[in-house]
Design an enzyme around this catalytic site. Structure first.
Site, PDB file in Angstrom:
ATOM      1  CE1 TYR A 130      -2.935  -3.144   0.659  1.00  0.00           C
ATOM      2  CE2 TYR A 130      -4.436  -1.297   0.537  1.00  0.00           C
ATOM      3  CZ  TYR A 130      -4.209  -2.649   0.486  1.00  0.00           C
ATOM      4  OH  TYR A 130      -5.237  -3.503   0.250  1.00  0.00           O
ATOM      5  CE  LYS A 177       0.664 -17.957   0.810  1.00  0.00           C
ATOM      6  NZ  LYS A 177      -0.136 -19.166   1.040  1.00  0.00           N
ATOM      7  CG  ASP A 210      -2.941 -19.905   2.777  1.00  0.00           C
ATOM      8  OD1 ASP A 210      -2.381 -19.596   3.848  1.00  0.00           O
ATOM      9  OD2 ASP A 210      -2.429 -20.699   1.970  1.00  0.00           O
ATOM     10  CG  ASP A 234      -7.939  -3.672   2.042  1.00  0.00           C
ATOM     11  OD1 ASP A 234      -9.029  -3.385   2.574  1.00  0.00           O
ATOM     12  OD2 ASP A 234      -7.587  -3.221   0.948  1.00  0.00           O
TER      13      ASP A 234
END
Ligand code: NAD
Length: 480
Positions: A130, A177, A210, A234
């Site tokens: 971002y 992740k 995930d 987000d």
């Protein structure tokens, strides 16, 4: 301005923004709290006036004065051109922590009704993809930099624990992740694991993002606080909004050491703007979070409880499932005002302590390494040659350099020496050079000479030094 009254900057914003913000302002006024509003512009109208940030100077000055903002959604220009005014606001005022609580609301029917969901996503709000540092590296290949700092990780993880302690929560999950992005997302996980022992009363657990999304869809009641990086947060926070009734019910706070900005999670909803149809609940609940933050805990509880009582009474806006005769935005607002002072039958006010903000460190934050070594160089080259031909040419060009070609990858996949795998190629190669056995060290002079030699024959657009800190490689390995 009336002396003695707490001033708040209000950004009505775009689309449904002015409607839902007006609803929240009327309710705050009716709650009797001593605040005064400074209405300012930001977003689409500011962009139309040619203000590239979407935030006029007067708005910045107002926020610097008041330090507290109640904000409607701001439209983001899509594609090339201006950066999001939302992102600019967060960056400008360093509101590094995005707090997005969701909970089961009375009468708001969802697939999870009855499971008593009460989850907070604490999302890092400034770093990660971002930051918007992007380049077209070739006419057909784009690059975005994912910058994650130890300082940024520490701040948001400490804020997540401070929030958990203030609300008497039991667990903090850290969602990353890190299995794939071992350096960036891995730094977030490692920082979490370093800090977690400082909070022995709270159960701390790392989970892959995930799996976290999967678990949130299957068994969301296992989660309490989830702390995560910007992009992950987000997506996850929209998911958790969906679990408890949708975007119309999801409030949020953007917290920094100096300034706090309160807003609904939803956007400007251009499809229903100006129709008096928007659900103002998310913005009203954001206003309640704001009142709590400025020390108006009773007014915050009153507003929250009035919303719950209104929902319990069966009043529905058109975004809710199974509504025959929807209430308008203004109708819903008047009902909340009429219910101020009443208490919910199913969800009494919670106990909140003040969130103890982690202290901010001034100046440049540095993580020191005891030793450093330069071990190679990645040179990014735009070329339509096949990998073997490109490699042969680079080897010939760099015969006299202390650096020798070790490998070439194409979008991360090794294409030289060939792994035997068929890789679909684009004209963007990462060519890794390492120190020859005979050479002992190299520096900027050798790098510049190498780039000069390569640049005479090929178009290079980017380099990365391969460093080792404290004997550990500070770069990712190739992926076969
Ligand atoms: P959106 O949230 O505006 O709308 C998604 C859907 O949800 C639409 O069908 C909309 O009608 C509905 N919806 C949203 N809020 C609602 C409410 N309060 N009551 C009833 N229904 C509601 O998302 P989008 O369409 O992807 O984005 C529209 C614009 O908003 C874009 O320019 C985007 O960049 C911007 N945006 C701003 C923010 C922010 O300011 N924080 C956040 C998200 C999106």
């Amino acid at each position: 301005m009336t002396p003695g009254k707490r001033k708040i900057t209000v950004l009505p914003g775009d689309g449904i923004g002015p409607e839902v913000v007006e609803s929240a302002l009327e309710i705050i006024k009716a709650s009797g709290v001593a605040v005064e509003f400074e209405k300012c512009e930001a977003g689409a109208r500011a962009f139309q006036k040619g203000i590239v940030t979407g935030i006029p100077t007067e708005t910045i000055e107002s926020i610097e004065r008041t330090r507290v903002v109640l904000k409607g959604p701001l439209e983001t220009p899509i594609g090339f051109g201006n950066r999001s005014a939302n992102v600019n606001l967060r960056t400008l005022f360093e509101t590094y922590g995005n707090i997005r609580p969701v909970r089961e609301l009375p009468g708001v029917q969802t697939a999870f009704t009855g499971r008593n969901l009460d989850i907070v996503i604490v999302r890092e709000n400034i770093e990660d993809l971002y930051a918007g540092i992007e380049y077209m590296q070739t006419p057909g290949v784009a690059e975005g930099l994912k910058l994650i700092s130890r300082e940024g990780c520490e701040k948001i993880i400490k804020l997540a624990y401070a929030y958990a302690l203030a609300e008497g929560r039991k667990s903090v999950h850290c969602a990353t992740k890190a299995n794939i992005m071992k350096l960036t997302e891995g730094l977030f996980q490692r920082t979490f694991e370093d800090l977690a022992p400082q909070y022995p009363t709270i159960k701390s657990k790392h989970i892959l993002i995930d799996n976290c999304a999967h678990q949130l869809a299957m068994r969301p009641e296992q989660f309490d606080v989830i702390v995560t990086t910007n992009m992950n947060g987000d997506i996850l926070s929209d998911l958790t909004s969906g679990l408890t009734g949708g975007l119309g019910f999801a409030p949020s706070a953007n917290i920094g050491n100096e300034v706090a900005i309160f807003e609904a999670v939803h956007g400007s909803a251009p499809d229903i703007a100006g129709k008096n149809k928007a659900n103002p609940t998310a913005l009203i609940l954001s206003a309640a979070m704001m009142l709590r933050q400025i020390g108006e805990g009773k007014a915050a509880n009153d507003v929250e409880q009035a919303v719950l009582v209104t929902l319990e009474s069966g009043l529905r806006t058109s975004d809710m499932i199974g509504v025959d005769k929807p209430a308008t935005t203004t109708g819903f607002t008047q009902a909340v005002i009429a219910n101020l002072g009443k208490r919910s039958k199913v969800s009494p006010p919670k106990e909140y302590k003040k969130v103890e903000m982690p202290p901010s460190r001034l100046g440049v934050n540095v993580v020191l390494a005891k030793s450093r070594r330069l071990s190679g160089l990645d040179v990014y080259i735009e070329s339509d040659l096949d990998p073997a031909t490109l490699a042969a040419d680079l080897e010939k060009l760099t015969l006299m350099s202390p650096l020798k070609l070790q490998m070439i990858t194409n979008r991360g996949a090794q294409v030289f020496p060939s792994s035997g795998r068929r890789v679909s190629l684009v004209d963007h190669f990462r060519c890794r050079f390492v120190l020859r056995e005979a050479a002992t060290s190299f520096g900027d002079a050798e790098i510049l000479s190498l780039l000069g030699t390569i640049g005479a024959a090929h178009r290079w657009m980017h380099i990365e030094k391969l460093q080792e800190f404290d004997g550990q490689p500070a770069f990712s390995k190739s992926q076969l």
